[in-house]
Motif scaffolding. Sequence first.
Motif, PDB file in Angstrom:
ATOM      1  N   ASP A   6       0.850  -1.182   0.000  1.00  0.00           N
ATOM      2  CA  ASP A   6       0.000   0.000   0.000  1.00  0.00           C
ATOM      3  C   ASP A   6       0.891   1.240   0.000  1.00  0.00           C
ATOM      4  N   LYS A   7       0.541   2.242  -0.797  1.00  0.00           N
ATOM      5  CA  LYS A   7       1.444   3.391  -0.936  1.00  0.00           C
ATOM      6  C   LYS A   7       1.570   4.215   0.346  1.00  0.00           C
ATOM      7  N   SER A   8       0.652   4.036   1.290  1.00  0.00           N
ATOM      8  CA  SER A   8       0.768   4.735   2.582  1.00  0.00           C
ATOM      9  C   SER A   8       1.087   3.756   3.711  1.00  0.00           C
ATOM     10  N   SER A 117      15.730   6.828   6.817  1.00  0.00           N
ATOM     11  CA  SER A 117      14.399   7.376   7.107  1.00  0.00           C
ATOM     12  C   SER A 117      13.949   8.266   5.950  1.00  0.00           C
ATOM     13  N   PHE A 118      14.232   7.799   4.747  1.00  0.00           N
ATOM     14  CA  PHE A 118      13.934   8.540   3.522  1.00  0.00           C
ATOM     15  C   PHE A 118      13.616   7.496   2.457  1.00  0.00           C
ATOM     16  N   GLY A 119      13.011   7.958   1.346  1.00  0.00           N
ATOM     17  CA  GLY A 119      12.791   7.047   0.221  1.00  0.00           C
ATOM     18  C   GLY A 119      11.621   6.104   0.382  1.00  0.00           C
ATOM     19  N   TYR A 120      10.676   6.456   1.277  1.00  0.00           N
ATOM     20  CA  TYR A 120       9.518   5.594   1.522  1.00  0.00           C
ATOM     21  C   TYR A 120       8.402   5.777   0.505  1.00  0.00           C
ATOM     22  N   PHE A 121       8.462   6.863  -0.236  1.00  0.00           N
ATOM     23  CA  PHE A 121       7.263   7.279  -0.955  1.00  0.00           C
ATOM     24  C   PHE A 121       7.179   6.641  -2.341  1.00  0.00           C
ATOM     25  N   GLU A 122       5.944   6.476  -2.774  1.00  0.00           N
ATOM     26  CA  GLU A 122       5.680   5.799  -4.042  1.00  0.00           C
ATOM     27  C   GLU A 122       6.173   6.620  -5.230  1.00  0.00           C
ATOM     28  N   SER A 123       5.921   7.925  -5.202  1.00  0.00           N
ATOM     29  CA  SER A 123       6.257   8.760  -6.368  1.00  0.00           C
ATOM     30  C   SER A 123       7.568   9.515  -6.140  1.00  0.00           C
ATOM     31  N   GLN A 124       8.272   9.747  -7.237  1.00  0.00           N
ATOM     32  CA  GLN A 124       9.499  10.530  -7.150  1.00  0.00           C
ATOM     33  C   GLN A 124       9.193  11.959  -6.712  1.00  0.00           C
ATOM     34  N   ARG A 125       8.037  12.435  -7.084  1.00  0.00           N
ATOM     35  CA  ARG A 125       7.634  13.786  -6.682  1.00  0.00           C
ATOM     36  C   ARG A 125       7.595  13.911  -5.159  1.00  0.00           C
ATOM     37  N   ASP A 126       7.030  12.890  -4.493  1.00  0.00           N
ATOM     38  CA  ASP A 126       6.975  12.918  -3.026  1.00  0.00           C
ATOM     39  C   ASP A 126       8.370  12.858  -2.413  1.00  0.00           C
ATOM     40  N   ASN A 127       9.245  12.032  -2.986  1.00  0.00           N
ATOM     41  CA  ASN A 127      10.619  11.968  -2.478  1.00  0.00           C
ATOM     42  C   ASN A 127      11.339  13.304  -2.680  1.00  0.00           C
ATOM     43  N   ALA A 197      -1.243 -10.268  12.282  1.00  0.00           N
ATOM     44  CA  ALA A 197      -1.269  -8.981  11.578  1.00  0.00           C
ATOM     45  C   ALA A 197      -0.250  -9.046  10.450  1.00  0.00           C
ATOM     46  N   THR A 198      -0.452  -8.213   9.456  1.00  0.00           N
ATOM     47  CA  THR A 198       0.494  -8.144   8.337  1.00  0.00           C
ATOM     48  C   THR A 198       0.801  -6.687   8.042  1.00  0.00           C
ATOM     49  N   PHE A 199       2.105  -6.393   7.914  1.00  0.00           N
ATOM     50  CA  PHE A 199       2.556  -5.053   7.553  1.00  0.00           C
ATOM     51  C   PHE A 199       3.538  -5.177   6.393  1.00  0.00           C
ATOM     52  N   ALA A 200       3.857  -4.047   5.804  1.00  0.00           N
ATOM     53  CA  ALA A 200       4.783  -4.061   4.681  1.00  0.00           C
ATOM     54  C   ALA A 200       5.675  -2.827   4.737  1.00  0.00           C
ATOM     55  N   GLU A 201       6.821  -2.931   4.077  1.00  0.00           N
ATOM     56  CA  GLU A 201       7.739  -1.803   3.934  1.00  0.00           C
ATOM     57  C   GLU A 201       8.159  -1.702   2.475  1.00  0.00           C
ATOM     58  N   SER A 202       8.398  -0.491   2.037  1.00  0.00           N
ATOM     59  CA  SER A 202       8.933  -0.253   0.696  1.00  0.00           C
ATOM     60  C   SER A 202       9.931   0.896   0.776  1.00  0.00           C
ATOM     61  N   VAL A 203      11.161   0.632   0.345  1.00  0.00           N
ATOM     62  CA  VAL A 203      12.206   1.660   0.353  1.00  0.00           C
ATOM     63  C   VAL A 203      12.839   1.712  -1.027  1.00  0.00           C
ATOM     64  N   ASN A 204      12.944   2.901  -1.572  1.00  0.00           N
ATOM     65  CA  ASN A 204      13.538   3.052  -2.898  1.00  0.00           C
ATOM     66  C   ASN A 204      14.999   2.608  -2.898  1.00  0.00           C
ATOM     67  N   ALA A 205      15.373   1.885  -3.949  1.00  0.00           N
ATOM     68  CA  ALA A 205      16.765   1.415  -4.089  1.00  0.00           C
ATOM     69  C   ALA A 205      17.607   2.513  -4.743  1.00  0.00           C
ATOM     70  N   PHE A 206      17.632   3.682  -4.101  1.00  0.00           N
ATOM     71  CA  PHE A 206      18.378   4.808  -4.659  1.00  0.00           C
ATOM     72  C   PHE A 206      19.885   4.508  -4.666  1.00  0.00           C
ATOM     73  N   THR A 207      20.530   4.956  -5.725  1.00  0.00           N
ATOM     74  CA  THR A 207      21.981   4.813  -5.863  1.00  0.00           C
ATOM     75  C   THR A 207      22.646   6.172  -5.625  1.00  0.00           C
ATOM     76  N   ARG A 208      23.957   6.135  -5.598  1.00  0.00           N
ATOM     77  CA  ARG A 208      24.710   7.384  -5.467  1.00  0.00           C
ATOM     78  C   ARG A 208      24.318   8.366  -6.572  1.00  0.00           C
ATOM     79  N   ALA A 209      24.203   7.872  -7.808  1.00  0.00           N
ATOM     80  CA  ALA A 209      23.841   8.745  -8.939  1.00  0.00           C
ATOM     81  C   ALA A 209      22.459   9.356  -8.739  1.00  0.00           C
ATOM     82  N   ASP A 210      21.531   8.573  -8.190  1.00  0.00           N
ATOM     83  CA  ASP A 210      20.185   9.100  -7.913  1.00  0.00           C
ATOM     84  C   ASP A 210      20.259  10.259  -6.915  1.00  0.00           C
TER      85      ASP A 210
END
Length: 249
Positions: A6-8, A117-127, A197-210
């Motif tokens: 879920d995106k949130s 504690s960064f890179g959680y968001f679905e869209s690049q705009r939010d990041n 209960a079930t939870f999820a995490e999503s973290v962007n795989a940002f690189t140095r170049a990103d």
Amino acid sequence: MDIDIDKSWFKDWFNSPYYHLLYDHRDEQEAAAFIDKLLAYLQPPAHAEMLDVACGRGRHAKYLADKGYTVTGIDLSIESINVAKKLENEHLSFFQHDMRLPFRVNYFDVVFNFFTSFGYFESQRDNDNALRTLANALRPGGKLVLDYLNSPYVESHLVYDEVKEKDNVVFDIRREVKNHKFLKKINILDKTLMRRATFAESVNAFTRADFERMFAKQGLVITEIFGDYHFNSYDEQRSPRMVLIAQKP
């Protein structure tokens, strides 16, 4: 395996007592040593104003405030902020705040974002909006410390399936990399309450170049990248962390 996110997801997970139970092993001595090393490197003025973004329950903000700095902590989780507020004093204050929204402009000497504690968001705009908040909060000449996982290293060392048990709670954890994101599904069995209960995490795989692109977009100049909490130089394949130090011109 296909993990649906879920995106949130972070709103529920970070407010859950299970989140704090799963991650309470984080080494406070290591964190304190890392912060001491950062302060020695940054040399902030004696009464510097500091911002801890995504401060959680405020332990690191308190550690900074105990050294005489004036520290503000912000976090999306009201549960965490309610705990952190018990630590408040004349040098330390906490606010519930979404890091995608502006918070005090041209105000802080140093802004910290610790422990991925960064890179959680679905869209690049939010990041980008979150990074803009960090950049805009800095005074001209102020410094940002953003501590992130090193994506190439994490991907090559990924543990896909893991089971942990703590305080009669079983965590069945599944991980995968998909669409340049690290995804984690956490199935929980609470034996005491007989509850699942079930939870999820999503973290962007940002690189140095990103990060170089994102920082440049916000007018931030990267001055140093360390590869771990001991300040060894960054190596894309071998470093577990990417500790970015940047300055606002």
